[in-house]
Design a protein around this motif. Structure first.
Motif, PDB file in Angstrom:
ATOM      1  N   TYR A 111       0.818  -1.214   0.000  1.00  0.00           N
ATOM      2  CA  TYR A 111       0.000   0.000   0.000  1.00  0.00           C
ATOM      3  C   TYR A 111       0.853   1.266   0.000  1.00  0.00           C
ATOM      4  N   GLY A 150      -1.695   1.922  -4.198  1.00  0.00           N
ATOM      5  CA  GLY A 150      -2.823   2.151  -3.301  1.00  0.00           C
ATOM      6  C   GLY A 150      -3.771   0.981  -3.185  1.00  0.00           C
ATOM      7  N   SER A 151      -3.754   0.088  -4.177  1.00  0.00           N
ATOM      8  CA  SER A 151      -4.707  -1.018  -4.187  1.00  0.00           C
ATOM      9  C   SER A 151      -4.271  -2.068  -5.208  1.00  0.00           C
TER      10      SER A 151
END
Length: 198
Positions: free
Chosen positions: A49, A53-54
């Protein structure tokens, strides 16, 4: 896409991308968990992360890194030396070679693009459109010079050619009867035969 050497020596983002690519190719994007990716890469979820971010961001980067490479190379070829015919041939051959060299990345992406967020899908389409527009500019340059057939619609030339390039993942096999360079040369020849003035 190969990670360029020993996975342990690779940076954390490179390891995450290499393992995500392998797992997405083996299992599919939707059937691969973040936990499986971080375990395979030997890092924590916090590390993933920190860089991505994902899982969605990982999928986007799998394709974006190939597109960045292809865009840089196209710009270098298009603005380089040689006739427009030579530059278009080099550009067409290059996108075939780089697509084959990164076949897992492109297969994963086209299979899973619909699972990206709408914003990321829009961003990818815009990036790919910029690449196609630069490629199309070579066709238009050849038409202005009188080298390429004036009646052809450059946008359809590009769509037709890239339809074949995007289809490579369905039939090309490493170790098959044709090398990446052979396929690239034939695809580029076919494109040039179709656009040249008789």
């Amino acid at each position: 896409m190969a990670d360029g050497g020993d996975t342990k020596a690779a940076t954390v983002p490179q390891r995450l991308l290499a393992e995500a690519t392998r797992l997405f190719a083996d299992r599919g994007f939707d059937r691969t968990s973040v936990q499986e990716i971080v375990e395979a890469a030997g890092v924590t979820k916090g590390a993933l992360y920190h860089y991505f971010g994902s899982k969605d961001d990982l999928l986007h980067e799998v394709y974006a890194r190939v597109l960045r490479l292809q865009t840089e190379r196209l710009e270098e070829i298009a603005s380089g030396t040689g006739t427009v015919t030579e530059r278009l041939h080099r550009a067409a051959a290059d996108v075939v070679v780089t697509s084959i060299e990164n076949l897992d990345d492109t297969k994963i992406f086209f299979r899973s693009m619909h699972q990206l967020s709408p914003e990321k899908q829009k961003a990818v389409r815009a990036e790919r459109r910029r690449y196609h527009e630069r490629f199309r500019a070579l066709v238009e340059e050849g038409q202005r010079e009188g080298t390429f057939r004036p009646e052809l619609r450059p946008d359809l030339v590009v769509d037709y050619f890239f339809g074949s390039v995007h289809h490579l993942g369905t039939w090309y096999r490493e170790g098959g009867p044709l090398s990446a360079a052979q396929v690239a040369s034939e695809f580029a020849d076919l494109l040039l035969y179709s656009v040249r003035r008789p």
